[in-house]
Design an enzyme around this catalytic site. Structure first.
Site, PDB file in Angstrom:
ATOM      1  N   GLY A   1       1.082  -3.327   6.861  1.00 21.26           N
ATOM      2  CA  GLY A   1       1.175  -3.170   5.420  1.00 21.26           C
ATOM      3  C   GLY A   1       0.963  -4.506   4.727  1.00 21.26           C
TER       4      GLY A   1
ATOM      5  N   GLY B   1       2.085  -0.403   9.753  1.00 20.43           N
ATOM      6  CA  GLY B   1       1.590   0.675   8.897  1.00 20.43           C
ATOM      7  C   GLY B   1       0.467   1.478   9.520  1.00 20.43           C
TER       8      GLY B   1
ATOM      9  N   GLU C   1       7.691  -5.913  14.428  1.00 26.90           N
ATOM     10  CA  GLU C   1       8.509  -6.227  13.255  1.00 26.90           C
ATOM     11  C   GLU C   1       9.697  -7.142  13.520  1.00 26.90           C
ATOM     12  OE1 GLU C   1       6.086  -2.675  12.333  1.00 26.90           O
ATOM     13  OE2 GLU C   1       7.330  -3.244  14.031  1.00 26.90           O
TER      14      GLU C   1
ATOM     15  N   ASP D   1       9.410   0.419  11.018  1.00 28.90           N
ATOM     16  CA  ASP D   1       9.554   1.511  10.050  1.00 28.90           C
ATOM     17  C   ASP D   1       8.388   2.503  10.190  1.00 28.90           C
ATOM     18  OD1 ASP D   1       7.647  -0.267   8.965  1.00 28.90           O
ATOM     19  OD2 ASP D   1       8.251   0.157   6.906  1.00 28.90           O
TER      20      ASP D   1
END
Length: 350
Positions: free
Chosen positions: A66, A114, A137, A145
């Site tokens: 992202g 993402g 992450e 996520d």
């Protein structure tokens, strides 16, 4: 290619979504997520669209994640822009997860963060010899996520926990072996896949089955027993202790990697996956990740991780707390606490 960051069109019964931001490795921003959502909603009840195909322009990678700089800049303030992005992105992830038509994702190249979020919900997930998969992450003070709390604990044994904590990078032999990706096709077979899919747009699984090749032996297979044994604990401290006691070169390498990660992120991630394994629906998982995301992006470790890895690129983050003992259960409880009903994440309404 067009200047549009997402190219959406219908060809021969296939709804085509092509990520078109190659200089940023197709990293997702809010506008891209909104464009993909609009296309999927338009095609959902369109009888002319039999299935959906998501791929990318150029050869450098499917999607590297992202818009992390925007998220960090927003997190340094009130995080409102970051939360607005998460709301749209997670709604897209959920829309794909529940989509009534088959979705194919061609993850030819780098697929991280993402990019995992917009490929894992697909029915057909095609890896190639250029595929590199990771959820890195914990190295930037974040957590896996975009549905990581749902997909990772549902991988074989403790492999999802190992991947989430270490950020290990896998090639296609491993991703197909673990079921992260459903098929392996050499990159030079992708045009044939698209061509045959155009003739049989309703059955992408059959088309992929017909072209599937052998990605080779999976290196991870040799470590499955150790992963399942050493990553089965419910505290990061116990995982560290088990790796230390193991005495093998592989265990020592995993421990060395874990010691470079954010202690806060390691603890957040382990709790996220253990909770995610118990949740009854993908939507509940996304609601959990949304409340977590809006808080974690405002923490010191996320700001510092992005500085060290993305901005200054010195790769020497100064985590705070600097060790696991400094991250308390109360700290975690605050990050995981429910949001007021009017602020909570909800799926797109039909």
């Amino acid at each position: 290619m067009s200047e549009s960051e997402v190219l959406a069109r219908v060809e021969s019964g296939v709804g085509r979504i092509t990520l078109n931001r190659p200089k940023a490795l197709h990293a997702l921003n809010r506008a891209m997520c909104e464009a993909m959502t609009a296309a999927l909603l338009a095609w959902r009840d369109d009888d002319a669209v039999k299935s959906v195909l998501i791929d990318h322009a150029g050869e450098r990678g499917f999607c590297a994640g992202g818009d992390i700089r925007m998220i960090a800049e927003s997190g340094a303030g009130d995080a409102s822009e970051a939360k607005a992005f998460f709301l749209v992105e997670y709604r897209l992830n959920h829309l794909m997860f529940d989509y009534p038509k088959p979705i194919t994702a061609i993850v030819d190249g780098i697929v991280m963060g993402g990019g995992v979020g917009i490929s894992e919900p697909a029915d057909v997930r095609i890896a190639t010899e250029r595929t590199t998969y990771a959820m890195p992450e914990t190295g930037i003070g974040l957590f896996p996520d975009v549905g990581g709390g749902w997909f990772l604990p549902r991988l074989p044994g403790q492999t999802g926990v190992w991947l989430a904590l270490t950020g290990a990078r896998l090639k296609a032999a491993d991703t197909v072996f673990l079921g992260i990706h459903s098929h392996y096709l050499p990159a030079d077979a992708l045009d044939a896949f698209r061509l045959i899919l155009a003739a049989d747009p309703a059955h992408p699984v059959d088309v992929a089955d017909g072209l599937e090749a052998d990605p080779g032996e999976a290196p991870v297979e040799a470590h499955l027993e150790a992963i399942d044994r050493l990553f089965a604990f419910d505290t990061v401290e116990e995982i560290f202790a088990a790796l230390e006691a193991e005495g093998s070169d592989w265990a020592a390498a995993q421990l060395a990697t874990l010691k470079t990660k954010s202690p806060q992120s390691l603890k957040v991630t382990l709790r996220q996956l253990r909770l995610g394994a118990t949740l009854p629906s993908f939507a509940e998982n996304m609601a959990l990740e949304y409340r977590l995301g809006g808080r974690v992006v405002r923490t010191h470790d996320f700001q510092e991780g992005v500085r060290a890895v993305v901005v200054d690129k010195d790769n020497t983050p100064n985590w705070s707390p600097a060790d696991l003992s400094g991250v308390s259960e109360a700290d975690l409880d605050r990050l995981f606490a429910p949001l007021p009903a009017d602020q909570a994440w909800t799926p797109l309404q039909p």
